[in-house]
Scaffold this motif. Structure first.
Motif, PDB file in Angstrom:
ATOM      1  N   GLY A 107     -52.674  49.840 -18.773  1.00  0.00           N
ATOM      2  CA  GLY A 107     -51.516  49.080 -18.303  1.00  0.00           C
ATOM      3  C   GLY A 107     -50.394  49.099 -19.314  1.00  0.00           C
ATOM      4  O   GLY A 107     -49.225  49.306 -18.974  1.00  0.00           O
TER       5      GLY A 107
ATOM      6  N   GLU B  61     -50.732  45.116 -11.839  1.00  0.00           N
ATOM      7  CA  GLU B  61     -50.056  46.063 -12.711  1.00  0.00           C
ATOM      8  C   GLU B  61     -48.687  46.453 -12.147  1.00  0.00           C
ATOM      9  O   GLU B  61     -47.722  46.630 -12.888  1.00  0.00           O
ATOM     10  CB  GLU B  61     -50.916  47.317 -12.916  1.00  0.00           C
ATOM     11  CG  GLU B  61     -52.131  47.094 -13.800  1.00  0.00           C
ATOM     12  CD  GLU B  61     -51.783  46.620 -15.201  1.00  0.00           C
ATOM     13  OE1 GLU B  61     -50.668  46.907 -15.684  1.00  0.00           O
ATOM     14  OE2 GLU B  61     -52.615  45.934 -15.819  1.00  0.00           O
ATOM     15  N   ARG B  62     -48.595  46.587 -10.840  1.00  0.00           N
ATOM     16  CA  ARG B  62     -47.310  46.897 -10.220  1.00  0.00           C
ATOM     17  C   ARG B  62     -46.317  45.766 -10.458  1.00  0.00           C
ATOM     18  O   ARG B  62     -45.140  45.993 -10.761  1.00  0.00           O
ATOM     19  CB  ARG B  62     -47.491  47.135  -8.725  1.00  0.00           C
ATOM     20  CG  ARG B  62     -48.337  48.334  -8.376  1.00  0.00           C
ATOM     21  CD  ARG B  62     -47.594  49.635  -8.566  1.00  0.00           C
ATOM     22  NE  ARG B  62     -46.564  49.806  -7.537  1.00  0.00           N
ATOM     23  CZ  ARG B  62     -45.709  50.808  -7.509  1.00  0.00           C
ATOM     24  NH1 ARG B  62     -45.733  51.717  -8.470  1.00  0.00           N
ATOM     25  NH2 ARG B  62     -44.831  50.922  -6.543  1.00  0.00           N
TER      26      ARG B  62
ATOM     27  N   ASP C  67     -56.057  44.101  -9.209  1.00  0.00           N
ATOM     28  CA  ASP C  67     -55.644  44.725 -10.465  1.00  0.00           C
ATOM     29  C   ASP C  67     -54.458  45.656 -10.245  1.00  0.00           C
ATOM     30  O   ASP C  67     -53.504  45.678 -11.029  1.00  0.00           O
ATOM     31  CB  ASP C  67     -56.806  45.516 -11.080  1.00  0.00           C
ATOM     32  CG  ASP C  67     -57.905  44.600 -11.597  1.00  0.00           C
ATOM     33  OD1 ASP C  67     -57.623  43.406 -11.803  1.00  0.00           O
ATOM     34  OD2 ASP C  67     -59.038  45.081 -11.775  1.00  0.00           O
ATOM     35  N   TYR C  68     -54.515  46.428  -9.164  1.00  0.00           N
ATOM     36  CA  TYR C  68     -53.432  47.359  -8.858  1.00  0.00           C
ATOM     37  C   TYR C  68     -52.132  46.605  -8.604  1.00  0.00           C
ATOM     38  O   TYR C  68     -51.083  46.924  -9.168  1.00  0.00           O
ATOM     39  CB  TYR C  68     -53.792  48.209  -7.643  1.00  0.00           C
ATOM     40  CG  TYR C  68     -52.658  49.086  -7.162  1.00  0.00           C
ATOM     41  CD1 TYR C  68     -52.373  50.291  -7.794  1.00  0.00           C
ATOM     42  CD2 TYR C  68     -51.866  48.707  -6.080  1.00  0.00           C
ATOM     43  CE1 TYR C  68     -51.329  51.095  -7.368  1.00  0.00           C
ATOM     44  CE2 TYR C  68     -50.824  49.507  -5.639  1.00  0.00           C
ATOM     45  CZ  TYR C  68     -50.563  50.693  -6.285  1.00  0.00           C
ATOM     46  OH  TYR C  68     -49.520  51.481  -5.862  1.00  0.00           O
TER      47      TYR C  68
ATOM     48  N   SER D 281     -52.243  53.969 -12.158  1.00  0.00           N
ATOM     49  CA  SER D 281     -53.241  53.320 -11.305  1.00  0.00           C
ATOM     50  C   SER D 281     -54.311  54.315 -10.875  1.00  0.00           C
ATOM     51  O   SER D 281     -55.497  53.985 -10.807  1.00  0.00           O
ATOM     52  CB  SER D 281     -52.567  52.716 -10.075  1.00  0.00           C
ATOM     53  OG  SER D 281     -51.678  51.689 -10.449  1.00  0.00           O
TER      54      SER D 281
ATOM     55  N   GLY E 108     -46.261  53.981 -12.030  1.00  0.00           N
ATOM     56  CA  GLY E 108     -47.236  53.034 -11.505  1.00  0.00           C
ATOM     57  C   GLY E 108     -48.366  53.712 -10.763  1.00  0.00           C
ATOM     58  O   GLY E 108     -49.544  53.381 -10.939  1.00  0.00           O
ATOM     59  N   ARG E 109     -48.029  54.684  -9.934  1.00  0.00           N
ATOM     60  CA  ARG E 109     -49.057  55.357  -9.144  1.00  0.00           C
ATOM     61  C   ARG E 109     -49.964  56.220 -10.006  1.00  0.00           C
ATOM     62  O   ARG E 109     -51.178  56.256  -9.811  1.00  0.00           O
ATOM     63  CB  ARG E 109     -48.391  56.198  -8.063  1.00  0.00           C
ATOM     64  CG  ARG E 109     -47.784  55.358  -6.946  1.00  0.00           C
ATOM     65  CD  ARG E 109     -46.859  56.153  -6.070  1.00  0.00           C
ATOM     66  NE  ARG E 109     -46.231  55.317  -5.044  1.00  0.00           N
ATOM     67  CZ  ARG E 109     -45.162  55.668  -4.351  1.00  0.00           C
ATOM     68  NH1 ARG E 109     -44.602  56.857  -4.553  1.00  0.00           N
ATOM     69  NH2 ARG E 109     -44.651  54.856  -3.452  1.00  0.00           N
TER      70      ARG E 109
ATOM     71  N   ALA F  61     -56.679  54.861 -13.713  1.00  0.00           N
ATOM     72  CA  ALA F  61     -57.585  53.730 -13.868  1.00  0.00           C
ATOM     73  C   ALA F  61     -58.717  53.794 -12.846  1.00  0.00           C
ATOM     74  O   ALA F  61     -59.825  53.312 -13.096  1.00  0.00           O
ATOM     75  CB  ALA F  61     -56.822  52.415 -13.723  1.00  0.00           C
TER      76      ALA F  61
ATOM     77  N   GLN G 162     -57.933  48.084 -18.111  1.00  0.00           N
ATOM     78  CA  GLN G 162     -56.797  47.297 -17.665  1.00  0.00           C
ATOM     79  C   GLN G 162     -55.732  47.128 -18.745  1.00  0.00           C
ATOM     80  O   GLN G 162     -54.544  47.403 -18.527  1.00  0.00           O
ATOM     81  CB  GLN G 162     -57.281  45.921 -17.208  1.00  0.00           C
ATOM     82  CG  GLN G 162     -56.265  45.136 -16.404  1.00  0.00           C
ATOM     83  CD  GLN G 162     -56.016  45.754 -15.026  1.00  0.00           C
ATOM     84  OE1 GLN G 162     -56.893  46.439 -14.500  1.00  0.00           O
ATOM     85  NE2 GLN G 162     -54.857  45.519 -14.482  1.00  0.00           N
TER      86      GLN G 162
END
Length: 240
Positions: free
Chosen positions: A112, A222-223, A218-219, A89, A85-86, A92, A108
């Motif tokens: 993603g 996605e998480r 957005d972050y 992100s 995830g990190r 992105a 995105q």
């Protein structure tokens, strides 16, 4: 309107993607922590000090350490969720890592989906699921709600896989980042199928539409999507 995407199209895209996730996950694992295992000790080095250093490093919970070996499956899954995830992100947030690819891909959806596919491959690996066709079936089920065969359909698969991973001979964040961008481009070839993947909650999407703070929405979205992916993967594992 473009032609409908067939199961064969999905498998053709996912097989090189899955095969390329192996080297990417290996790079993300950072097994050789800080490169210290490759450094020779000077004659004057204090062996006790060095041993203490290694003991401390062994407690760090990353793959390849004693700390990792002591973790249970849920803890390893959580580590992968956070790591993937990190990293995705961050990519992105830094389009320059992707070079020209960043100008051609909607960040995105493509990034993603690539992050979700990476997480699924990592979760499968922790459970000893190594066959490409099985991981293809998993990703197709969770991201696209499709039940596919997963076996090879493209004689050009080896070349496509090699192209995806050609930059990973350099263990740098930029090399890993550009490789993930390439994975994103593979999934973008599935076009509208990306809309089926797990997303964040409605309020994440609402926040994401706002100026300035949209990146936060957005972050978080996605998480949240990654956690939904993990939950769906658990259901798939249980059904096998």
């Amino acid at each position: 309107m473009g032609e409908a995407i067939s199961d064969r199209d999905v498998v053709r895209a996912l097989r090189p993607f899955v095969r390329a996730t192996g080297p990417v996950l290996d790079a993300l694992r950072e097994v050789n922590l800080l490169g210290l295992r490759d450094r020779s000790l000077e004659a004057s080095a204090d062996r006790k000090v060095v041993d203490k250093l290694w003991d401390q490093l062994a407690r760090v919970k990353v793959p390849g350490t004693a700390g990792w070996a002591a973790m249970d499956l849920d803890q390893r899954d959580e580590w992968w969720l956070n790591r993937v995830g990190r990293v995705v992100s961050l990519l992105a947030a830094i389009p320059g890592v992707g070079g020209a690819l960043a100008d051609r891909l909607p960040i995105q959806s493509s990034l993603g989906a690539a992050g979700q596919g990476l997480l699924l491959s990592a979760l499968a690996g922790e459970r000893g699921i190594t066959a490409t066709e099985d991981r293809v079936r998993l990703i197709a089920h969770v991201l696209f709600q499709r039940e596919v065969d997963g076996r090879a359909v493209d004689p050009d698969e080896d070349r496509r896989t090699a192209e995806l991973t050609e930059e990973l001979d350099r263990s740098t964040f930029k090399a890993i980042g550009r490789t993930i961008w390439k994975l994103a481009r593979v999934l973008w070839s599935l076009e509208d199928e990306l809309d089926k993947r797990p997303h964040g909650r409605f309020y994440h999407q609402a926040l994401g539409a706002l100026p300035v703070v949209g990146v936060v929405g957005d972050y978080l979205g996605e998480r949240s999507g990654l956690r939904r992916v993990r939950k769906a993967a658990y259901e798939w594992f249980g059904a096998q």
